[in-house]
Design a protein around this motif. Sequence first.
Motif, short mmCIF file in Angstrom:
data_model
loop_
_atom_site.label_atom_id
_atom_site.label_comp_id
_atom_site.label_asym_id
_atom_site.label_seq_id
_atom_site.Cartn_x
_atom_site.Cartn_y
_atom_site.Cartn_z
N SER A 49 0.86 -1.20 0.00
CA SER A 49 0.00 0.00 0.00
C SER A 49 0.89 1.23 0.00
O SER A 49 1.95 1.24 0.63
N THR A 50 0.46 2.26 -0.70
CA THR A 50 1.11 3.58 -0.56
C THR A 50 0.12 4.54 0.11
O THR A 50 0.35 5.03 1.21
N ARG A 51 -1.00 4.79 -0.57
CA ARG A 51 -1.97 5.78 -0.09
C ARG A 51 -2.57 5.45 1.26
O ARG A 51 -2.61 6.28 2.17
N THR A 52 -3.08 4.22 1.41
CA THR A 52 -3.86 3.92 2.61
C THR A 52 -2.96 3.95 3.84
O THR A 52 -3.29 4.61 4.84
N ARG A 101 -4.59 -4.06 6.70
CA ARG A 101 -4.79 -4.52 5.31
C ARG A 101 -4.27 -5.95 5.21
O ARG A 101 -3.18 -6.24 5.69
N HIS A 129 -13.20 -2.34 1.16
CA HIS A 129 -12.18 -1.31 1.43
C HIS A 129 -12.94 -0.06 1.88
O HIS A 129 -13.01 0.93 1.17
N PRO A 263 -9.36 5.16 -7.39
CA PRO A 263 -8.76 4.94 -6.06
C PRO A 263 -7.23 4.96 -6.12
O PRO A 263 -6.58 5.16 -5.09
#
Length: 362
Positions: A49-52, A101, A129, A263
């Motif tokens: 993951s980057t954003r979350t 996650r 999500h 997203p």
Amino acid sequence: MKHLIDPTDLSKQELEEIIDLALDIIENREKYSDRCKGKKLATLFYEPSTRTRLSFTAAMMELGGNVLGFSDAKNSSVSKGETCADTTKVINCFADIIAMRHFEEGAATVSAMNSHIPVINAGDGSHSHPTQTLTDLLTIKREIGRFDNITIGFCGDLKFGRTVHSLIKALSRYKGVKVVLIAPEQLRLPDYMKQEVCDMNGVPYVEVDTMEEVMDQLDVLYMTRVQKERFFDEDEYDRVKDFFILDKEKLKNARPEMRILHPLPRVNEISTDVDDDPRAAYFRQVENGKFVRMALICKLLDWANDPTKTTELVPADAVRGEFTCRNKRCISNMENGVESLFRPAHDKSGGYRCVYCESKPK
Ligand code: CP
């Protein structure tokens, strides 16, 4: 205890409280800078993951709290075979709230079942999500100004795209929402979503073959990436990966007030020549993700002390040990000690659905 596993764990009123708080945070950043002083968020990321992950981290830092956790489960005791349930019990000794996650569908549910602190599902396989959904809703609110009476086109991977499933569920509670499904045969929205979510809530939907034929009708075009990591067969992925690519030319008939959401990450489904178009809202959407996660953390920590705020993890009418889940990615098939739990399916075909991943049994 209030957890967030699926967008429908929030009532319409709770969801709007979170959106309103996010809007207030955007206007009054200073007011919230100490709001979570002394609190710790654990980010348990078993999948990339980057954003979350980073928006959760930035959100807790901007609230004056601290963050601990892992971004690669190989560096944790998961690599020695520790279950999701045991990891959660351990993290309960260290943190006040968890964002998880996981590639196993239903992992956040199992975590919540074993937790005395709020658990936030930051994505469980292709299942759900919900914080992306909150991000999408805040973006629609800021860009379009309403949730009622919108026509939203979902384009790309509607089969594995958990963000699509979650957003349709959330929007199905609003009046006058119309859904346009733009996907190849192999990536169509699963039948259970059409029956249990659209049909049951009276949300009209159409399935079309091209985005061009509906472009002028849309308030929102929600683009998605074809999720390579969910395919068991690479040839199948190669056959569908380039079906839908949005470029400047295809936007010719779009309304000036339409907004393009995604997203992210993208691969090639939105050409970079679209990025400068004022209708391209996907990078603004990323920043909204941080604000809405700030609001969610505040609310779940407040609600943790409120005995009236609970999440129903196992419905009263669930049956135990009677069926086996057919989904190979369901946590009930991937980890020891996860009890088989099925609830009655509320759709035309009847039967039962797995409590963890919503599949029908064998
Ligand atoms: N949108 C989203 O979930 O992005 P990441 O996978 O980078 O967290």
